[in-house]
Write an enzyme that holds these catalytic residues in place. Sequence first.
Site, PDB file in Angstrom:
ATOM      1  N   TYR A 185       6.962  -9.976   6.888  1.00 26.05           N
ATOM      2  CA  TYR A 185       6.898  -8.546   6.903  1.00 26.05           C
ATOM      3  C   TYR A 185       7.456  -8.146   8.299  1.00 26.05           C
ATOM      4  CZ  TYR A 185       3.804  -8.264   3.131  1.00 26.05           C
ATOM      5  OH  TYR A 185       3.352  -8.224   1.871  1.00 26.05           O
TER       6      TYR A 185
ATOM      7  N   ASP B 296       0.917  -1.263  -0.098  1.00 24.10           N
ATOM      8  CA  ASP B 296      -0.112   0.168   0.013  1.00 24.10           C
ATOM      9  C   ASP B 296       0.926   1.349   0.097  1.00 24.10           C
ATOM     10  OD1 ASP B 296      -2.340  -1.407   0.087  1.00 24.10           O
ATOM     11  OD2 ASP B 296      -2.490  -1.374   2.137  1.00 24.10           O
TER      12      ASP B 296
END
Length: 245
Positions: A111, A53
């Site tokens: 992540y 994003d």
Amino acid sequence: MHNYKLTIQYDGARFKGWQRLGNNDNTIQGKIESVISEMVGKEIEIIGCSRTDAGVHALNQVANFQSDEKLVEHKVKKYLNQYLPNDISITNVEEVHDRFHARYNSKAKTYLYKIWNEEHTNPFMRKYSMHVNKKLNVKSMKAAAKHLVGSHDFTAFSNAKSKKKSMVREVYTLDVMEEAGFVQIRVSGNGFLHNMVRKIVGALIEVGLGQLDAEAIPNILEEKQRNQINCLAEASGLYLENVEF
């Protein structure tokens, strides 16, 4: 047809995310496609393994593209790094099997999330972490994290844009660590729904602040209601750290 794998690092602070939204707009994909297309003299599309994003960073994003002509890997790397903006870096280029697909062939993604957990702000990390100015209870966060490891339906940890046939994902590891003013969260899994990592981090922050009981996590997973996690962690603290194939 020749297939090339790119390994990419980027500072996502000023970009609208990975995925191209229009005609080579301000996205990572758009910037790289524009330079590659200029290099080979025809329009090229690249495929990324993770559609990060706006504001999200990458230490090891992986993408691939196909070319009719054989290219010299080190020359491609040099050309891209010469003409891409300096907040995008190509760290490796290699020719791979023609069936290699960066998105569909990935087996695991990791992540990293950085929380600046001091009362005062950190001006140097404001684009690269989330600031939580109240002390987090890391012990409680670790207890909550244990409930999220394994194979679960993660509907409650996604947003309405997640329209997958299956909302089941497997989280391999979820670790919470303290280091020099930071609380860092590292999560690995076979795949993640849209906003899933940021919702997981948000839930752990709520637990760390005493706003959510760690033992409520199993019920939240079971009930599959998206409105039970109020905190969506900021994009600025999220990094795509590694991809395994």
